[in-house]
Design an enzyme around this catalytic site. Structure first.
Site, PDB file in Angstrom:
ATOM      1  N   CYS A 125       0.611   6.280   4.307  1.00  0.00           N
ATOM      2  CA  CYS A 125      -0.481   6.383   3.338  1.00  0.00           C
ATOM      3  C   CYS A 125      -0.107   7.401   2.260  1.00  0.00           C
ATOM      4  O   CYS A 125       0.245   8.537   2.568  1.00  0.00           O
ATOM      5  CB  CYS A 125      -1.749   6.817   4.059  1.00  0.00           C
ATOM      6  SG  CYS A 125      -2.998   7.530   2.977  1.00  0.00           S
ATOM      7  N   GLU A 126      -0.172   6.981   1.014  1.00  0.00           N
ATOM      8  CA  GLU A 126       0.250   7.887  -0.059  1.00  0.00           C
ATOM      9  C   GLU A 126      -0.790   8.956  -0.361  1.00  0.00           C
ATOM     10  O   GLU A 126      -0.516   9.907  -1.084  1.00  0.00           O
ATOM     11  CB  GLU A 126       0.603   7.108  -1.327  1.00  0.00           C
ATOM     12  CG  GLU A 126      -0.572   6.523  -2.073  1.00  0.00           C
ATOM     13  CD  GLU A 126      -0.111   5.781  -3.322  1.00  0.00           C
ATOM     14  OE1 GLU A 126       1.094   5.477  -3.437  1.00  0.00           O
ATOM     15  OE2 GLU A 126      -0.963   5.496  -4.179  1.00  0.00           O
ATOM     16  N   HIS A 127      -1.960   8.835   0.196  1.00  0.00           N
ATOM     17  CA  HIS A 127      -2.990   9.860  -0.039  1.00  0.00           C
ATOM     18  C   HIS A 127      -2.925  10.985   0.980  1.00  0.00           C
ATOM     19  O   HIS A 127      -3.312  12.105   0.675  1.00  0.00           O
ATOM     20  CB  HIS A 127      -4.383   9.219  -0.001  1.00  0.00           C
ATOM     21  CG  HIS A 127      -4.564   8.138  -1.016  1.00  0.00           C
ATOM     22  ND1 HIS A 127      -5.183   6.937  -0.748  1.00  0.00           N
ATOM     23  CD2 HIS A 127      -4.165   8.069  -2.307  1.00  0.00           C
ATOM     24  CE1 HIS A 127      -5.175   6.182  -1.826  1.00  0.00           C
ATOM     25  NE2 HIS A 127      -4.565   6.839  -2.784  1.00  0.00           N
ATOM     26  N   HIS A 128      -2.482  10.685   2.195  1.00  0.00           N
ATOM     27  CA  HIS A 128      -2.506  11.697   3.262  1.00  0.00           C
ATOM     28  C   HIS A 128      -1.145  11.900   3.928  1.00  0.00           C
ATOM     29  O   HIS A 128      -1.008  12.763   4.789  1.00  0.00           O
ATOM     30  CB  HIS A 128      -3.529  11.300   4.330  1.00  0.00           C
ATOM     31  CG  HIS A 128      -4.926  11.135   3.798  1.00  0.00           C
ATOM     32  ND1 HIS A 128      -5.442   9.920   3.396  1.00  0.00           N
ATOM     33  CD2 HIS A 128      -5.896  12.051   3.568  1.00  0.00           C
ATOM     34  CE1 HIS A 128      -6.685  10.089   2.961  1.00  0.00           C
ATOM     35  NE2 HIS A 128      -6.981  11.371   3.052  1.00  0.00           N
ATOM     36  N   GLN A 166      -2.538   0.022   1.095  1.00  0.00           N
ATOM     37  CA  GLN A 166      -2.395  -1.309   1.690  1.00  0.00           C
ATOM     38  C   GLN A 166      -2.586  -2.433   0.671  1.00  0.00           C
ATOM     39  O   GLN A 166      -1.912  -3.463   0.739  1.00  0.00           O
ATOM     40  CB  GLN A 166      -3.410  -1.443   2.837  1.00  0.00           C
ATOM     41  CG  GLN A 166      -3.229  -2.725   3.643  1.00  0.00           C
ATOM     42  CD  GLN A 166      -4.173  -2.789   4.828  1.00  0.00           C
ATOM     43  OE1 GLN A 166      -4.543  -1.762   5.392  1.00  0.00           O
ATOM     44  NE2 GLN A 166      -4.551  -3.992   5.214  1.00  0.00           N
ATOM     45  N   HIS A 194      -5.096   2.759   9.721  1.00  0.00           N
ATOM     46  CA  HIS A 194      -4.718   3.923   8.915  1.00  0.00           C
ATOM     47  C   HIS A 194      -4.990   5.171   9.741  1.00  0.00           C
ATOM     48  O   HIS A 194      -6.138   5.443  10.086  1.00  0.00           O
ATOM     49  CB  HIS A 194      -5.537   3.969   7.627  1.00  0.00           C
ATOM     50  CG  HIS A 194      -5.258   2.815   6.696  1.00  0.00           C
ATOM     51  ND1 HIS A 194      -4.850   2.999   5.395  1.00  0.00           N
ATOM     52  CD2 HIS A 194      -5.286   1.478   6.891  1.00  0.00           C
ATOM     53  CE1 HIS A 194      -4.660   1.819   4.820  1.00  0.00           C
ATOM     54  NE2 HIS A 194      -4.924   0.879   5.713  1.00  0.00           N
ATOM     55  N   CYS A 196      -5.104   8.094   8.859  1.00  0.00           N
ATOM     56  CA  CYS A 196      -6.007   9.014   8.156  1.00  0.00           C
ATOM     57  C   CYS A 196      -7.465   8.643   8.402  1.00  0.00           C
ATOM     58  O   CYS A 196      -8.347   9.496   8.302  1.00  0.00           O
ATOM     59  CB  CYS A 196      -5.696   9.036   6.655  1.00  0.00           C
ATOM     60  SG  CYS A 196      -5.589   7.425   5.888  1.00  0.00           S
TER      61      CYS A 196
END
Ligand SMILES: [Zn+2]
Length: 234
Positions: A125-128, A166, A194, A196
């Site tokens: 995940c590119e956010h977390h 995703q 995910h 996260c």
């Protein structure tokens, strides 16, 4: 397939988070990705070697920031291990789709749907910066050209081993197949967990996110789309 959040597939590009702007932009999005995938490779093996010390140093900083002692025996090699692991988790940056497709596209008068389902997928995940993992199902209707079956899994591998969301992963896979084969239609469905979402926030152990991209007849013809969705569920 057991989804706690959604029991039916959307009819076009959709996601259950509902925040990616609907389905009308997919053809335009496809066009914009189109010219980029042939060239993209943002990291080399040499880059890995060169950046390993600074990556490891960054992990040492993270350990300290977490209140740990990087000199503690169990952690002595952790920054180096974590850096090496992160490079592996993102090794899709070292590869190009075009390299995979070379010598793998065949002229074939086959015009029945080709489906490869349950392709294992591991992404980040590119956010977390925590894992996303799940399964990818791919179907396409050939138009005189087919792709070696193992190559579909390789396309998944290259795009998933990068920092991702995703929705983009789903679309990139569909677009790559479209560009490579110019098929009559393509469908890609991803069901993923995910970490996260699972480990923080709502902590729903079994929540899955389902995304799909339908192009060509998979988008336009409900019968074709239904055949695909039925086959990947069987
Ligand atoms: Zn996340």
């Amino acid at each position: 397939m057991d989804h706690s959040k959604h029991s039916q597939y959307p009819s076009a590009d959709k996601t259950d988070s509902g925040d990616t702007g609907g389905s009308s932009g997919s053809h335009r999005a496809a066009a914009s990705v189109m010219e980029s995938w042939k060239e993209e490779r943002t990291r080399s093996v040499e880059d890995n070697e060169m950046s390993l010390p600074s990556l490891a140093a960054a992990y040492t900083t993270i350990l300290r920031g977490l209140g740990e002692d990087p000199q503690r025996q169990g952690l002595l090699k952790t920054p180096w291990r974590a850096a090496t692991a992160m490079q592996f988790f993102t090794k899709g940056y070292q590869e190009k789709i075009i390299d995979v497709l070379n010598d793998a596209i065949f002229d074939e008068d086959h015009d029945e749907m080709v489906i490869v389902k349950d392709i294992d997928m591991f992404s980040m995940c590119e956010h977390h910066l925590v894992p996303i993992f799940g399964r990818v199902h791919i179907g396409y209707l050939p138009n005189k050209r087919v792709l070696g079956l193992s190559k579909l899994a390789r396309i998944v591998e290259i795009y998933s081993r990068r920092l991702q969301v995703q929705e983009r992963l789903t679309k990139q896979i569909a677009v790559a197949i479209t560009e490579a084969l110019q098929p009559t239609g393509v469908g890609v469905v991803i069901e993923a967990t995910h970490m996260c979402m699972v480990m923080r926030g709502v902590q729903k152990m079994n929540s899955k996110t389902v995304t799909s991209t339908m192009l060509g007849v998979f988008r336009e013809d409900p019968k074709t789309r239904d055949e695909f969705l039925t086959l990947i569920r069987s």
